[in-house]
Motif scaffolding. Structure first.
Motif, PDB file in Angstrom:
ATOM      1  N   VAL A   1       6.874 -52.887 -41.472  1.00  0.00           N
ATOM      2  CA  VAL A   1       7.346 -51.510 -41.641  1.00  0.00           C
ATOM      3  C   VAL A   1       8.025 -51.487 -42.999  1.00  0.00           C
ATOM      4  O   VAL A   1       8.946 -52.263 -43.262  1.00  0.00           O
ATOM      5  CB  VAL A   1       8.315 -51.087 -40.521  1.00  0.00           C
ATOM      6  N   GLU A   2       7.524 -50.626 -43.873  1.00  0.00           N
ATOM      7  CA  GLU A   2       7.949 -50.587 -45.272  1.00  0.00           C
ATOM      8  C   GLU A   2       8.635 -49.252 -45.566  1.00  0.00           C
ATOM      9  O   GLU A   2       8.113 -48.198 -45.216  1.00  0.00           O
ATOM     10  CB  GLU A   2       6.714 -50.756 -46.147  1.00  0.00           C
ATOM     11  N   PHE A   3       9.789 -49.331 -46.202  1.00  0.00           N
ATOM     12  CA  PHE A   3      10.575 -48.144 -46.532  1.00  0.00           C
ATOM     13  C   PHE A   3      10.635 -47.983 -48.046  1.00  0.00           C
ATOM     14  O   PHE A   3      11.047 -48.893 -48.747  1.00  0.00           O
ATOM     15  CB  PHE A   3      12.006 -48.286 -45.997  1.00  0.00           C
ATOM     16  N   ALA A   4      10.224 -46.824 -48.529  1.00  0.00           N
ATOM     17  CA  ALA A   4      10.319 -46.515 -49.961  1.00  0.00           C
ATOM     18  C   ALA A   4      11.558 -45.651 -50.158  1.00  0.00           C
ATOM     19  O   ALA A   4      11.758 -44.659 -49.453  1.00  0.00           O
ATOM     20  CB  ALA A   4       9.084 -45.764 -50.440  1.00  0.00           C
ATOM     21  N   LEU A   5      12.381 -46.056 -51.114  1.00  0.00           N
ATOM     22  CA  LEU A   5      13.610 -45.324 -51.401  1.00  0.00           C
ATOM     23  C   LEU A   5      13.471 -44.536 -52.692  1.00  0.00           C
ATOM     24  O   LEU A   5      12.763 -44.949 -53.615  1.00  0.00           O
ATOM     25  CB  LEU A   5      14.787 -46.300 -51.518  1.00  0.00           C
ATOM     26  N   LYS A   6      14.162 -43.425 -52.763  1.00  0.00           N
ATOM     27  CA  LYS A   6      14.154 -42.601 -53.974  1.00  0.00           C
ATOM     28  C   LYS A   6      14.750 -43.407 -55.123  1.00  0.00           C
ATOM     29  O   LYS A   6      15.731 -44.131 -54.942  1.00  0.00           O
ATOM     30  CB  LYS A   6      14.987 -41.342 -53.764  1.00  0.00           C
ATOM     31  N   HIS A   7      14.172 -43.290 -56.300  1.00  0.00           N
ATOM     32  CA  HIS A   7      14.673 -43.918 -57.531  1.00  0.00           C
ATOM     33  C   HIS A   7      14.707 -45.444 -57.467  1.00  0.00           C
ATOM     34  O   HIS A   7      15.435 -46.079 -58.219  1.00  0.00           O
ATOM     35  CB  HIS A   7      16.066 -43.384 -57.891  1.00  0.00           C
TER      36      HIS A   7
ATOM     37  N   LEU B   1      20.229 -45.572 -41.029  1.00  0.00           N
ATOM     38  CA  LEU B   1      19.391 -46.332 -40.101  1.00  0.00           C
ATOM     39  C   LEU B   1      19.698 -47.799 -40.283  1.00  0.00           C
ATOM     40  O   LEU B   1      19.760 -48.279 -41.413  1.00  0.00           O
ATOM     41  CB  LEU B   1      17.913 -46.124 -40.419  1.00  0.00           C
ATOM     42  N   GLU B   2      19.880 -48.513 -39.188  1.00  0.00           N
ATOM     43  CA  GLU B   2      20.005 -49.964 -39.272  1.00  0.00           C
ATOM     44  C   GLU B   2      18.796 -50.550 -38.558  1.00  0.00           C
ATOM     45  O   GLU B   2      18.573 -50.297 -37.378  1.00  0.00           O
ATOM     46  CB  GLU B   2      21.289 -50.472 -38.628  1.00  0.00           C
ATOM     47  N   ILE B   3      18.005 -51.297 -39.303  1.00  0.00           N
ATOM     48  CA  ILE B   3      16.759 -51.861 -38.800  1.00  0.00           C
ATOM     49  C   ILE B   3      16.859 -53.387 -38.851  1.00  0.00           C
ATOM     50  O   ILE B   3      17.349 -53.943 -39.824  1.00  0.00           O
ATOM     51  CB  ILE B   3      15.562 -51.392 -39.660  1.00  0.00           C
TER      52      ILE B   3
ATOM     53  N   ASP C   1      18.283 -63.116 -38.796  1.00  0.00           N
ATOM     54  CA  ASP C   1      19.524 -62.552 -39.324  1.00  0.00           C
ATOM     55  C   ASP C   1      19.294 -61.424 -40.331  1.00  0.00           C
ATOM     56  O   ASP C   1      20.246 -60.930 -40.923  1.00  0.00           O
ATOM     57  CB  ASP C   1      20.362 -63.646 -39.990  1.00  0.00           C
ATOM     58  N   LYS C   2      18.054 -61.021 -40.551  1.00  0.00           N
ATOM     59  CA  LYS C   2      17.767 -59.981 -41.534  1.00  0.00           C
ATOM     60  C   LYS C   2      17.981 -58.601 -40.921  1.00  0.00           C
ATOM     61  O   LYS C   2      17.382 -58.258 -39.912  1.00  0.00           O
ATOM     62  CB  LYS C   2      16.325 -60.095 -42.037  1.00  0.00           C
ATOM     63  N   LYS C   3      18.853 -57.836 -41.558  1.00  0.00           N
ATOM     64  CA  LYS C   3      19.123 -56.458 -41.165  1.00  0.00           C
ATOM     65  C   LYS C   3      19.094 -55.600 -42.414  1.00  0.00           C
ATOM     66  O   LYS C   3      19.482 -56.045 -43.486  1.00  0.00           O
ATOM     67  CB  LYS C   3      20.504 -56.321 -40.529  1.00  0.00           C
ATOM     68  N   VAL C   4      18.620 -54.380 -42.261  1.00  0.00           N
ATOM     69  CA  VAL C   4      18.568 -53.441 -43.370  1.00  0.00           C
ATOM     70  C   VAL C   4      19.252 -52.158 -42.914  1.00  0.00           C
ATOM     71  O   VAL C   4      18.916 -51.622 -41.852  1.00  0.00           O
ATOM     72  CB  VAL C   4      17.107 -53.144 -43.785  1.00  0.00           C
ATOM     73  N   ALA C   5      20.204 -51.670 -43.699  1.00  0.00           N
ATOM     74  CA  ALA C   5      20.828 -50.380 -43.437  1.00  0.00           C
ATOM     75  C   ALA C   5      20.406 -49.431 -44.553  1.00  0.00           C
ATOM     76  O   ALA C   5      20.513 -49.765 -45.732  1.00  0.00           O
ATOM     77  CB  ALA C   5      22.347 -50.502 -43.394  1.00  0.00           C
TER      78      ALA C   5
END
Length: 90
Positions: A4-10, A44-46, A53-57
């Motif tokens: 699951v890939e998230f593209a962020l602005k800028h 969002l916390e994924i 141990d990998k988490k992405v907020a």
């Protein structure tokens, strides 16, 4: 394994997490899609299934796009890598 890939602005590089099953990946994708549409929750916390141990907020206001694909790349046409920028060279 699904990505699951998230593209962020800028931000040119996406954030990714790996999910073991298709259902878990689809649930994460839907969670992100609902957050983009509604603006709630604010963050969002994924978590990643591959790296324990990998988490992405992610701040939902900075989320530009989300995509899900099979890590094996079976769905990629002509051997191209999946990604938001796959058509940039065409």
């Amino acid at each position: 394994m699904y990505i699951v890939e998230f593209a962020l602005k800028h931000t040119p590089l996406p954030l990714t997490v790996q999910k073991k099953g298709k259902e878990a990946a689809e649930a994460t994708y839907k969670q992100a899609l609902d957050a983009i549409a509604s603006g709630n929750p604010v963050t969002l916390e994924i978590t990643c299934d591959e790296v324990a141990d990998k988490k992405v907020a992610i701040a939902v206001s900075e989320l530009a796009a989300v995509q899900m694909y099979d890590k094996s790349g079976k769905g990629a046409s002509a051997g191209r890598q999946p990604g938001f920028f796959a058509l940039a060279g065409e």
